[in-house]
Design a protein around this motif. Structure first.
Motif, PDB file in Angstrom:
ATOM      1  N   LYS A  58      89.535 120.435  43.375  1.00 51.99           N
ATOM      2  CA  LYS A  58      88.991 121.925  44.571  1.00 51.99           C
ATOM      3  C   LYS A  58      88.673 123.319  43.545  1.00 51.99           C
ATOM      4  N   PRO A  59      89.827 123.687  43.257  1.00 52.31           N
ATOM      5  CA  PRO A  59      90.695 125.307  43.002  1.00 52.31           C
ATOM      6  C   PRO A  59      90.674 125.106  41.574  1.00 52.31           C
ATOM      7  N   VAL A  60      90.490 123.704  40.910  1.00 50.87           N
ATOM      8  CA  VAL A  60      89.884 124.033  39.056  1.00 50.87           C
ATOM      9  C   VAL A  60      88.383 124.031  39.828  1.00 50.87           C
ATOM     10  N   ARG A  61      87.697 123.568  40.246  1.00 50.19           N
ATOM     11  CA  ARG A  61      86.461 123.312  40.322  1.00 50.19           C
ATOM     12  C   ARG A  61      85.826 125.179  40.586  1.00 50.19           C
ATOM     13  N   THR A  62      86.355 125.240  41.700  1.00 51.21           N
ATOM     14  CA  THR A  62      85.899 126.593  41.722  1.00 51.21           C
ATOM     15  C   THR A  62      86.179 127.856  40.484  1.00 51.21           C
ATOM     16  N   ALA A  63      87.511 127.834  40.288  1.00 48.09           N
ATOM     17  CA  ALA A  63      88.058 128.899  38.883  1.00 48.09           C
ATOM     18  C   ALA A  63      86.611 128.509  37.894  1.00 48.09           C
TER      19      ALA A  63
END
Length: 66
Positions: A58-63
């Protein structure tokens, strides 16, 4: 000429009626099998898709979205 005599004069494919009936019954059985086990089969397909193309964290997708 009677209907049956007229109907049986036409040339049918090489498959006899019993083979056609067996094919129809096997297709109906396969369709009912798929309909009955649809949740299980869709879960297996989702698991296979995730093994081939895993989801990003999820952090990679939001970034990546920002």
């Amino acid at each position: 000429m009677s209907f049956v005599a007229t109907f049986t004069q036409f040339s049918f494919p090489a498959l006899p009626l019993a083979d056609i009936l067996r094919l129809v019954l096997m297709l109906a059985l396969a369709a009912s099998f798929v309909m009955f086990f649809r949740p299980l089969l869709s879960g297996i397909v989702r698991a296979l898709v995730l093994t081939v193309r895993p989801r990003l964290a999820k952090p990679v997708r939001t970034a990546a979205r920002a």
